[in-house]
Design a protein around this motif. Structure first.
Motif, short mmCIF file in Angstrom:
data_model
loop_
_atom_site.label_atom_id
_atom_site.label_comp_id
_atom_site.label_asym_id
_atom_site.label_seq_id
_atom_site.Cartn_x
_atom_site.Cartn_y
_atom_site.Cartn_z
N ILE A 272 -26.04 -39.25 61.63
CA ILE A 272 -26.53 -37.94 61.20
C ILE A 272 -27.97 -38.14 60.73
N ARG A 273 -28.50 -37.16 60.07
CA ARG A 273 -29.91 -37.23 59.64
C ARG A 273 -30.23 -38.49 58.85
N ARG A 274 -31.45 -38.94 59.00
CA ARG A 274 -32.01 -40.07 58.26
C ARG A 274 -31.19 -41.35 58.38
N ARG A 275 -30.67 -41.58 59.55
CA ARG A 275 -29.94 -42.81 59.86
C ARG A 275 -28.75 -43.07 58.95
N HIS A 276 -28.07 -42.03 58.57
CA HIS A 276 -26.84 -42.18 57.81
C HIS A 276 -25.66 -41.96 58.75
N ARG A 277 -24.54 -42.55 58.40
CA ARG A 277 -23.33 -42.42 59.20
C ARG A 277 -22.57 -41.16 58.79
N CYS A 278 -22.00 -40.48 59.77
CA CYS A 278 -21.18 -39.29 59.50
C CYS A 278 -20.02 -39.70 58.59
N THR A 279 -19.72 -38.87 57.61
CA THR A 279 -18.64 -39.19 56.66
C THR A 279 -17.32 -38.54 57.03
N ARG A 280 -17.29 -37.78 58.11
CA ARG A 280 -16.05 -37.12 58.51
C ARG A 280 -15.05 -38.11 59.10
N PRO A 281 -13.75 -37.86 58.87
CA PRO A 281 -12.74 -38.73 59.47
C PRO A 281 -12.49 -38.35 60.94
N VAL A 282 -11.99 -39.30 61.71
CA VAL A 282 -11.61 -39.02 63.09
C VAL A 282 -10.36 -38.14 63.09
N LEU A 283 -9.42 -38.42 62.19
CA LEU A 283 -8.22 -37.61 62.03
C LEU A 283 -8.62 -36.35 61.27
N SER A 284 -8.65 -35.24 61.98
CA SER A 284 -9.15 -34.00 61.41
C SER A 284 -8.07 -32.93 61.39
N PRO A 285 -8.06 -32.09 60.34
CA PRO A 285 -7.09 -30.99 60.30
C PRO A 285 -7.30 -29.99 61.44
N SER A 286 -8.50 -29.95 62.01
CA SER A 286 -8.79 -29.00 63.08
C SER A 286 -8.41 -29.53 64.47
N ALA A 287 -7.99 -30.77 64.56
CA ALA A 287 -7.62 -31.38 65.84
C ALA A 287 -6.14 -31.73 65.85
N PRO A 288 -5.54 -31.81 67.02
CA PRO A 288 -4.12 -32.17 67.07
C PRO A 288 -3.90 -33.60 66.59
N PRO A 289 -2.84 -33.82 65.81
CA PRO A 289 -2.57 -35.16 65.30
C PRO A 289 -1.78 -36.00 66.30
N GLY A 290 -1.73 -37.28 66.05
CA GLY A 290 -0.86 -38.18 66.80
C GLY A 290 0.52 -38.15 66.17
N THR A 291 1.41 -38.95 66.70
CA THR A 291 2.77 -39.02 66.16
C THR A 291 3.16 -40.48 65.99
N TRP A 292 3.86 -40.76 64.91
CA TRP A 292 4.38 -42.10 64.67
C TRP A 292 5.69 -42.26 65.44
N THR A 293 5.81 -43.33 66.19
CA THR A 293 7.02 -43.62 66.94
C THR A 293 7.31 -45.12 66.87
N LEU A 294 8.56 -45.46 67.16
CA LEU A 294 8.94 -46.86 67.25
C LEU A 294 8.97 -47.25 68.72
N VAL A 295 8.27 -48.32 69.07
CA VAL A 295 8.21 -48.79 70.45
C VAL A 295 8.53 -50.28 70.47
N PRO A 296 8.92 -50.81 71.62
CA PRO A 296 9.19 -52.25 71.70
C PRO A 296 7.94 -53.06 71.38
N ALA A 297 8.11 -54.09 70.58
CA ALA A 297 6.99 -54.97 70.22
C ALA A 297 6.90 -56.06 71.28
N THR A 298 6.07 -55.82 72.27
CA THR A 298 5.92 -56.78 73.37
C THR A 298 4.47 -57.14 73.52
#
Length: 127
Positions: free
Chosen positions: A22-48
């Motif tokens: 963002i401005r003046r060479r600072h990093r955006c402070t917003r999270p990637v996980l956003s309330p305005s975007a669809p979330p992922g889901t936690w699932t159990l999968v084979p550990a391979t």
């Protein structure tokens, strides 16, 4: 899991920060996980392993899955951008994306056999 690949993040899912500048060479402070975007889901999968398909003793592992999201949304996560900066392709990255390909043999300490049961408390910032 995103784009049909398992990745290990350097921090909990809800604290992964956008890498855009963002401005003046600072990093955006917003999270990637956003309330305005669809979330992922936690699932159990084979550990391979991806290479030899060896199953670890634990059998199953908890994974935050994004494969049910659109390709564009999965790319947004892979590029580690908040929804605002995903729509601004000209914005430079100030940091590298923190994803590392996950290998259950190398990263066995991160294999969890149960789904998360608690939601972390977040401090709300006033705008």
């Amino acid at each position: 899991m995103l784009l049909h690949t398992r990745y290990l993040a350097g921090r909990p899912v809800d604290t992964i920060q956008c890498v855009a500048q963002i401005r003046r060479r600072h990093r955006c402070t917003r999270p990637v996980l956003s309330p305005s975007a669809p979330p992922g889901t936690w699932t159990l999968v084979p550990a391979t392993t991806g290479r030899r398909q060896l199953t670890l003793p634990e059998g199953l592992m908890a994974v935050y899955g994004l494969t049910h999201l659109t390709y564009a949304e999965q790319l947004r996560w892979r590029h580690q951008r908040c929804p605002h900066h995903a729509a601004a392709p000209g914005a430079a990255d100030l940091a590298l994306a923190e994803w590392e390909p996950f290998d259950p043999l190398l990263h066995h300490q991160h294999v969890h056999t149960r789904l998360p049961t608690t939601i972390r408390n977040h401090r709300r910032r006033r705008v």
